[in-house]
Design an enzyme around this catalytic site. Structure first.
Site, mmCIF file in Angstrom:
data_model
loop_
_atom_site.group_PDB
_atom_site.id
_atom_site.type_symbol
_atom_site.label_atom_id
_atom_site.label_comp_id
_atom_site.label_asym_id
_atom_site.label_seq_id
_atom_site.Cartn_x
_atom_site.Cartn_y
_atom_site.Cartn_z
ATOM 1 N N ASP A 101 -1.345 3.368 -9.131
ATOM 2 C CA ASP A 101 -2.302 2.641 -9.977
ATOM 3 C C ASP A 101 -2.393 3.215 -11.391
ATOM 4 O O ASP A 101 -3.485 3.381 -11.931
ATOM 5 C CB ASP A 101 -3.709 2.684 -9.338
ATOM 6 C CG ASP A 101 -3.704 2.104 -7.933
ATOM 7 O OD1 ASP A 101 -2.948 1.159 -7.689
ATOM 8 O OD2 ASP A 101 -4.476 2.608 -7.097
ATOM 9 N N HIS A 161 -4.547 -4.510 -9.054
ATOM 10 C CA HIS A 161 -5.494 -3.584 -8.447
ATOM 11 C C HIS A 161 -6.902 -4.194 -8.549
ATOM 12 O O HIS A 161 -7.265 -4.726 -9.599
ATOM 13 C CB HIS A 161 -5.441 -2.231 -9.182
ATOM 14 C CG HIS A 161 -6.293 -1.198 -8.516
ATOM 15 N ND1 HIS A 161 -5.906 -0.572 -7.344
ATOM 16 C CD2 HIS A 161 -7.524 -0.724 -8.819
ATOM 17 C CE1 HIS A 161 -6.872 0.266 -6.970
ATOM 18 N NE2 HIS A 161 -7.857 0.189 -7.851
ATOM 19 N N LEU A 184 0.781 -1.237 0.000
ATOM 20 C CA LEU A 184 0.000 0.000 0.000
ATOM 21 C C LEU A 184 0.812 1.286 0.000
ATOM 22 O O LEU A 184 0.246 2.368 0.001
ATOM 23 C CB LEU A 184 -1.008 -0.017 1.155
ATOM 24 C CG LEU A 184 -2.004 -1.189 1.063
ATOM 25 C CD1 LEU A 184 -3.016 -1.122 2.189
ATOM 26 C CD2 LEU A 184 -2.709 -1.255 -0.292
#
Ligand code: GAR
Length: 206
Positions: A160, A119, A100
């Site tokens: 991401d 993801h 994370l």
């Protein structure tokens, strides 16, 4: 801080392409990846890296007799000693499985095109800082999406964001909750992530 496995009884192959799995949580994806490559002499899970001493993934590392490394915040974002540590272990690929923290540029530069992430949504939607776990599924449901899924992508210096490698979808049904959607998405992750890693590594360098 570094921990060597207490047992020398490991069934990891001695020579496969050494990869490191980075994870912050329970490690269910890490476990799937470990299981998948156990009998593959060409790819070896050589290291588990975590930022959380209490992460479930470290217990898995111990059970599987895989060395683990806990990276502290200061060292990760402001130092690069751990890059040396990865290089000393000849790590060639970094697989993020629920890790994370944002990956710093120094690490991206040391492993160009060799860091991948999974993801739990169909990027570019529902990604970015703070978008992990149940937050993602809650946002997908709140937006009335009919479909969600997984995205496996190269890692760049934004959350991401890097080039997509693979996506797979599942339906979001009227009765779905964040929990039930999480289960569907996790099934896709476990089914596809190890295979995608295998194809990518074998295509690139074996
Ligand atoms: C996975 O669902 C992964 O997609 C997600 O964390 C979970 C880790 O589960 N990653 C992100 O949300 C990254 N933005 P696990 O610890 O059981 O493998």
């Amino acid at each position: 801080m570094e921990k060597e496995p207490s047992s020398s009884n490991t069934n990891r192959p001695p020579d496969g392409v050494p990869i490191a799995i980075f994870a912050s949580g329970a490690g269910s994806n890490a476990q799937q990846i470990i299981n998948y490559f156990k009998n593959d002499p060409t790819i070896s899970i050589a290291l588990i890296v975590s930022n959380k001493p209490e992460a479930g993934v470290l217990k898995i590392a111990g059970e599987e007799a895989i060395p683990s490394l806990i990276i502290e915040k200061e060292a990760f974002f402001r130092g690069d000693g751990y890059v040396k540590e990865l290089q000393n272990r000849n790590i060639e690929w970094i697989i993020l499985a629920g890790f994370l923290w944002k990956i710093p540029l120094s690490l991206i530069k040391a492993f160009p095109g060799k860091i991948i992430n999974i993801h739990p949504a169909l990027l570019p939607k529902y990604g970015g800082k703070g978008m992990y776990g149940h937050f993602v599924h809650e946002a997908v449901i709140a937006a009335g999406e009919k479909e969600s899924g997984i995205t496996i992508h190269f890692v760049d210096e934004q959350y991401d964001h890097g080039q997509s490698i693979f996506q797979s979808t599942c339906s979001v049904d009227q009765e779905d909750t964040a929990e039930s959607l999480a289960k569907k998405v996790q099934t896709l992750e476990h089914r596809h992530y190890p295979e995608v890693i295998e194809k990518l590594i074998k295509k690139t360098q074996i």
